[in-house]
Enzyme design. Structure first.
Site, PDB file in Angstrom:
ATOM      1  CE  LYS A 217      -1.933   2.823   2.327  1.00 38.95           C
ATOM      2  NZ  LYS A 217      -1.772   4.348   1.963  1.00 38.95           N
ATOM      3  CD  GLU A 291      12.710   3.369   8.704  1.00 34.31           C
ATOM      4  OE1 GLU A 291      12.434   4.520   9.569  1.00 34.31           O
ATOM      5  OE2 GLU A 291      12.571   3.676   7.562  1.00 34.31           O
ATOM      6  CB  CYS A 325      12.634   8.208   9.084  1.00 36.07           C
ATOM      7  SG  CYS A 325      13.604   7.237   7.834  1.00 36.07           S
ATOM      8  CD  GLU A 422      10.066  12.134  12.096  1.00 33.82           C
ATOM      9  OE1 GLU A 422       8.745  11.457  12.206  1.00 33.82           O
ATOM     10  OE2 GLU A 422      11.167  11.615  11.684  1.00 33.82           O
TER      11      GLU A 422
HETATM   12  P1  NDP Z   1       1.618   7.844   8.285  1.00 31.70           P
HETATM   13  O1  NDP Z   1       2.479   7.199   9.277  1.00 31.70           O
HETATM   14  O2  NDP Z   1       0.187   8.367   8.614  1.00 31.70           O
HETATM   15  O3  NDP Z   1       1.968   7.165   6.912  1.00 31.70           O
HETATM   16  C1  NDP Z   1       2.497   6.105   6.312  1.00 31.70           C
HETATM   17  C2  NDP Z   1       1.720   5.270   5.779  1.00 31.70           C
HETATM   18  O4  NDP Z   1       0.991   4.606   6.493  1.00 31.70           O
HETATM   19  C3  NDP Z   1       1.090   5.687   4.587  1.00 31.70           C
HETATM   20  O5  NDP Z   1       0.988   4.804   3.452  1.00 31.70           O
HETATM   21  C4  NDP Z   1      -0.590   6.102   5.346  1.00 31.70           C
HETATM   22  O6  NDP Z   1      -1.200   5.963   4.327  1.00 31.70           O
HETATM   23  C5  NDP Z   1      -0.451   4.792   6.050  1.00 31.70           C
HETATM   24  N1  NDP Z   1      -1.411   4.721   7.204  1.00 31.70           N
HETATM   25  C6  NDP Z   1      -2.116   5.748   7.960  1.00 31.70           C
HETATM   26  N2  NDP Z   1      -2.712   5.208   8.800  1.00 31.70           N
HETATM   27  C7  NDP Z   1      -2.563   4.097   8.900  1.00 31.70           C
HETATM   28  C8  NDP Z   1      -3.264   3.038   9.662  1.00 31.70           C
HETATM   29  N3  NDP Z   1      -3.695   3.431  10.730  1.00 31.70           N
HETATM   30  N4  NDP Z   1      -2.703   1.556   9.556  1.00 31.70           N
HETATM   31  C9  NDP Z   1      -1.925   1.508   8.686  1.00 31.70           C
HETATM   32  N5  NDP Z   1      -1.409   2.443   7.617  1.00 31.70           N
HETATM   33  C10 NDP Z   1      -1.784   3.669   7.939  1.00 31.70           C
HETATM   34  O7  NDP Z   1       2.530   9.227   7.971  1.00 31.70           O
HETATM   35  P2  NDP Z   1       2.087  10.761   7.476  1.00 31.70           P
HETATM   36  O8  NDP Z   1       2.106  10.813   5.920  1.00 31.70           O
HETATM   37  O9  NDP Z   1       0.808  10.951   8.254  1.00 31.70           O
HETATM   38  O10 NDP Z   1       3.078  11.765   8.114  1.00 31.70           O
HETATM   39  C11 NDP Z   1       2.961  12.140   9.352  1.00 31.70           C
HETATM   40  C12 NDP Z   1       4.364  12.321  10.224  1.00 31.70           C
HETATM   41  O11 NDP Z   1       4.781  10.911  10.151  1.00 31.70           O
HETATM   42  C13 NDP Z   1       5.287  13.003   9.335  1.00 31.70           C
HETATM   43  O12 NDP Z   1       5.109  14.347   9.894  1.00 31.70           O
HETATM   44  C14 NDP Z   1       6.741  12.477   9.829  1.00 31.70           C
HETATM   45  O13 NDP Z   1       7.106  13.041  11.092  1.00 31.70           O
HETATM   46  C15 NDP Z   1       6.192  10.934   9.969  1.00 31.70           C
HETATM   47  N6  NDP Z   1       6.685  10.192   8.926  1.00 31.70           N
HETATM   48  C16 NDP Z   1       7.923   9.262   9.035  1.00 31.70           C
HETATM   49  C17 NDP Z   1       8.308   8.737   8.086  1.00 31.70           C
HETATM   50  C18 NDP Z   1       9.566   7.728   8.119  1.00 31.70           C
HETATM   51  O14 NDP Z   1      10.002   7.320   7.177  1.00 31.70           O
HETATM   52  N7  NDP Z   1       9.831   7.271   9.213  1.00 31.70           N
HETATM   53  C19 NDP Z   1       7.517   8.588   6.620  1.00 31.70           C
HETATM   54  C20 NDP Z   1       6.212   9.551   6.682  1.00 31.70           C
HETATM   55  C21 NDP Z   1       6.107  10.259   7.906  1.00 31.70           C
HETATM   56  P3  NDP Z   1      -1.822   7.461   3.833  1.00 31.70           P
HETATM   57  O15 NDP Z   1      -0.682   8.089   3.128  1.00 31.70           O
HETATM   58  O16 NDP Z   1      -2.831   6.825   2.586  1.00 31.70           O
HETATM   59  O17 NDP Z   1      -2.532   8.233   4.839  1.00 31.70           O
END
Ligand code: NDP
Length: 511
Positions: A217, A291, A325, A422
């Site tokens: 996904k 991660e 990250c 973050e």
């Molecule tokens: P999320 O953790 O929400 O998104 C990561 C992935 O998980 C996306 O594909 C998202 O879908 C999906 N997702 C969202 N909610 C759920 C759930 N309940 N169960 C399973 N999958 C889910 O990150 P955000 O995009 O909201 O970013 C928010 C913050 O997260 C950022 O500001 C940053 O601080 C952190 N982040 C960290 C990352 C890393 O590499 N460690 C990467 C991205 C974000 P969808 O996008 O469709 O909502």
């Protein structure tokens, strides 16, 4: 990753005297004004990419509309232009994808000898290389990141992951996991928007090499390169059902995680969602790797080569707009050189170019979404309100799209939100220390533990620091370097499990 220091030299080589310092060089390109010169526009042609008006889900080797017929729009964050309507997967689609993945696992991919699986992975890797420009342009359009990063980092590294794990597929019995390590079955993989294709490669390549089938996904805001990768799977004649790609939002991700037909969950994203996933899979018997976020310390000692460290600091936090990250978002600099380092850093930041992601000279592209821009804006305002000193180089932001100027906070204390949370944007918090012990204490004063950097000319000090900093990756005199052979992952709220290298195989084997 561009060589540290090379960026600056290359920029200087290409610099030309300005007719009018600070003028726009073309639509959407905004220049820093302090240096008194500007760059000619160098836009990458986008006609190599043909974006379809609509995209279906990739299930059992075919593109298919969502069962409900629902779609969502993906936009170009640099212009807010709607790029395409993408199918929104829900429960029925997930059932179909998991069933296809299970059949492929039982009948084709699981029983297939590793040497045969490897051929498909090599094929995917080679096609990624052949179509790298197409992928690079599409990733820049859908994500907002500069073309020079997609071209030089995201796409080559994605291909390298497939090459690397292809090499393991027929050697699993020598990987240290017993004479005949077995795959887990069907892997559910949820990835974020900051490195869309690269994260897909990090997830798919080891899973496929070890004999698992996948339901992936992508993030809601960046589905297009994952769907192009689905086309690559077709082109490579990967057996139907081995890779399934379900586009959708957070609910789709949650439903993939909760699906009883899935044996393993791999997630990259926020700590908040990581915790929710932990709760969702608890007691289910599913294997899990997470991660998550980070708040890495990049530690600069007074004996560090300053100009080299400046490049590492810039690369650490401004690469990919800070949507990383493992970004070096906390600069810890030894007090005796702090003023000098900050002065050199500010000088360097005035040379960064923010603007059109498809311009080959752009250093800082667009923020991926309005939601992320709001988060960066809110946390930066909190930094000011809590008393830190905020500074950005002079630069005019484009009127349309999501943009944030590179920002440096000095006078930051450990209790400030900008030192603890973050931000995931181009925002650096500068703190100081006096002794190595204090540097270690401050570096470890975070709930995260994903990465760290240390800059010093003393090898012994590098080793001393690396032993004490609680981070999955410690870079020495460099930052943000990645290699498929090198394991990557965190401690504490940065998650658990390793991706990359031999260690990355364990996440997909029954060991
Ligand atoms: P999320 O953790 O929400 O998104 C990561 C992935 O998980 C996306 O594909 C998202 O879908 C999906 N997702 C969202 N909610 C759920 C759930 N309940 N169960 C399973 N999958 C889910 O990150 P955000 O995009 O909201 O970013 C928010 C913050 O997260 C950022 O500001 C940053 O601080 C952190 N982040 C960290 C990352 C890393 O590499 N460690 C990467 C991205 C974000 P969808 O996008 O469709 O909502």
């Amino acid at each position: 990753m561009a060589e540290d220091g090379e960026r600056g030299k290359e920029a200087a080589r290409r610099a030309r005297p300005a007719a009018a310092a600070g003028a726009l060089s073309g639509p959407g390109t905004v220049l820093s004004t302090e240096r008194g010169w500007q760059y000619a526009p160098a836009p990458e042609a986008r006609d190599i990419v043909s974006i379809r008006p609509e995209y279906g889900l990739f299930v059992n080797g075919e593109f298919t509309p969502a069962a409900t017929g629902r779609t969502f729009a993906t936009v170009n964050p640099a212009t807010e232009e709607s790029l395409a309507e993408v199918a929104l997967a829900d429960a029925a689609d997930i059932d179909g994808a998991v069933a296809a993945a299970r059949t492929a696992y039982d009948q084709v991919w699981g029983p297939m000898p590793g040497a045969e699986r490897a051929k498909y992975l090599y094929r995917i890797a080679r096609i990624l290389q052949e179509r790298s420009r197409e992928f690079a342009v599409l990733e820049s359009i859908d994500n907002g990141k500069p073309i020079k990063e997609t071209r030089d980092v995201d796409i080559p590294l994605a291909a390298a992951h497939f090459f690397y794990y292809a090499g393991w597929a027929d050697k699993l019995q020598y990987a240290g996991f017993g004479p005949d390590p077995r795959p887990l079955g069907v892997a559910g993989q949820v990835i974020p928007w900051n490195f869309p294709l690269l994260m897909a490669a990090w997830k798919l390549a080891p899973a496929l090499a070890t004999g698992n089938t996948c339901v992936l996904k992508p993030a809601e805001t960046t589905p297009l390169t994952a769907l192009l990768l689905a086309e690559v799977c077709q082109q490579a004649e990967l057996p139907p059902g081995v890779v399934n790609i379900l586009t959708g939002a957070g609910e789709t991700g949650a439903a993939v995680v909760a699906h009883p037909g899935i044996d393993k969950i791999a997630f990259t994203g926020s700590t908040e969602v990581g915790i929710a996933i932990c709760e969702a899979v608890a007691g289910s018997g599913k294997k899990l790797t997470l991660e998550l976020g980070g708040k890495a310390a990049n530690v600069v000692f007074d004996d560090a080569p300053v100009e080299q460290a400046i490049e590492g600091i810039v690369n650490g936090i401004f690469f990919n707009q800070g949507h990383v990250c493992c970004a070096g978002s906390r600069l810890l600099v030894q007090e005796s050189v702090a003023d000098h380092v900050v002065e050199r850093l500010r000088h360097r930041l005035t040379t960064l170019r923010l603007g059109d992601p498809l311009d080959k000279n752009t250093d800082i592209g667009a923020i991926n979404s309005r939601q992320q821009l709001d988060k960066i804006t809110e946390l930066s305002a909190a930094g000011e309100a809590e008393g830190a000193h905020r500074w950005s180089p002079p630069c005019e932001l484009p009127k349309k799209g999501f943009w944030f100027a590179p920002t440096v906070f000095t006078g930051v204390s450990q209790s400030h939100r900008i030192a603890r949370e973050e931000i995931f944007g181009p925002v650096l918090s500068v703190l100081t220390f006096r002794t190595p012990e204090e540097a270690v204490t401050k570096a470890n004063n975070t709930p995260y533990g994903l990465s760290a950097g240390v800059w010093t000319e003393k090898g012994s000090r590098i080793l001393w620091m690396a032993q004490r900093m609680r981070a999955g990756v410690v870079w020495a005199n460099t930052y943000n370097r990645f290699d498929p052979a090198s394991p990557f992952g965190g401690y504490r709220e940065s998650g658990f499990g390793r991706e990359g290298g031999r260690h990355g195989l364990a996440a997909y084997l029954n060991v």
